[in-house]
Design an enzyme around this catalytic site. Structure first.
Site, mmCIF file in Angstrom:
data_model
loop_
_atom_site.group_PDB
_atom_site.id
_atom_site.type_symbol
_atom_site.label_atom_id
_atom_site.label_comp_id
_atom_site.label_asym_id
_atom_site.label_seq_id
_atom_site.Cartn_x
_atom_site.Cartn_y
_atom_site.Cartn_z
ATOM 1 N N ARG A 225 0.850 -1.178 0.000
ATOM 2 C CA ARG A 225 0.000 0.000 0.000
ATOM 3 C C ARG A 225 0.893 1.237 0.000
ATOM 4 O O ARG A 225 1.873 1.306 0.746
ATOM 5 C CB ARG A 225 -0.921 0.026 1.240
ATOM 6 N N HIS A 273 1.366 -0.253 -10.425
ATOM 7 C CA HIS A 273 0.394 -1.074 -9.682
ATOM 8 C C HIS A 273 0.068 -2.360 -10.454
ATOM 9 O O HIS A 273 -1.088 -2.696 -10.718
ATOM 10 C CB HIS A 273 -0.893 -0.289 -9.410
#
Length: 310
Positions: A225, A273
């Protein structure tokens, strides 16, 4: 009577998931009407992604569970209108993808591959890297993804130690917890992998203080994260050599803004990502299994603990 399953996952998801979900329902023997639109009072299950426009769950009085398509639930778990059970996505294919990304980039930094790929110095330096058994890896986060990555690295002979907020026991892998445990694993690690959920307790877990306690020149891999790392502290540590390199797959703002200093920093690698993504075919089977469980009166799998936030 057919169940009503609302697909509320935001733009772009329906075309990818409609056919795999229907096939998974058929295979599991679930008679269900799957649609992007349904009267709230008729909905039995919601297949969900936090990017959805659905943010008020109050009208869904019949809904037995909200089944998240993402592993992360930080954008939904605190929603005060969500009183239904919430299940996060634990997709075997997602785990495989994460293991491949973590293993690949660990080996990349372990073997000093960048210096040979780029060849920017044009220096003939025949110094061999150490063996994997001479490298120490700290895995921050020992959930399903962290454990899988730790085991893959251990199979390559890396010395892996894990850390988590609460005590964990993983056969064959030393595990630590708490502030003292974090300090200890960071002080020894050549490579630190962050695979923690985003919670108030984990935000900025790698900050100026914890980074200063790391081995000088250590590498950070963050496929977990973005908010786990204090960006300002990381950039300062990269500039002064405390951190040798950071390979980052997740960010506080995504897509990463074009003017963010990470893009141009010579000691930062940005990946967009891609470390792990939910795969429609395998994720649909996970969703179907949870609906089957709900209809059979069995416990849901991957049920989110609201108090812990994941």
């Amino acid at each position: 009577m057919a169940l009503t399953v609302l697909f509320a996952a935001g733009p772009g998801y329906w075309d990818r998931y409609a056919a795999p979900l229907r096939a998974a329902f058929d295979k599991a023997g679930i008679a269900a009407h799957l649609s992007e639109e349904a009267a709230p009072e008729t909905v039995d299950y919601i297949v969900y992604a936090p990017s959805s426009s659905l943010q008020d769950f109050t009208p869904y009085t019949r809904t037995k569970a909200v089944l998240n398509l993402w592993a992360g639930v930080e954008r939904i778990v605190g929603n005060p209108t969500l009183t239904q059970p919430l299940c996060r996505m634990v997709d075997p294919a997602l785990t495989e993808g994460m293991v491949e990304w973590v293993t690949g980039h660990t080996l990349r930094h372990h073997l000093w591959l960048d210096r040979y790929i780029v060849n920017s110095t044009r220096e003939w330096d025949p110094t061999c890297p150490p063996l994997a058994r001479e490298r120490q890896v700290a895995m921050l986060g020992m959930g399903a993804l962290g454990e899988a990555c730790a085991r893959a690295l251990q199979a390559l002979n890396f010395n892996v130690e894990g850390w988590s907020r609460s005590p964990k026991s993983v056969p064959g892998i030393p595990c630590h917890h708490g502030a003292d445990g974090l300090r200890d694993v960071l002080a020894k690690a050549d490579i630190v992998v962050t695979l923690l959920p985003k919670t108030p307790e984990t935000e900025n877990i790698l900050n100026a203080g914890t980074i200063a306690g790391m081995k000088r020149g250590a590498v950070i891999l963050n496929p977990g994260r973005g908010p786990l790392i204090d960006d300002t502290a990381l950039l300062a540590a990269l500039d002064n050599g405390q951190i040798g390199h950071a390979t980052l797959d997740v960010f506080r703002v995504e897509p990463l803004p074009q003017d963010h200093p990470f893009w141009a920093h010579p000691r930062v690698t940005v990946t967009p990502h891609i470390a792990a993504d939910t795969r429609p075919l395998t994720a649909s089977m996970v969703i179907a299994e949870n609906i089957r469980r709900g209809e059979a009166g069995e416990p849901f799998v991957n049920l989110v603990d609201r108090a812990r936030g994941y």
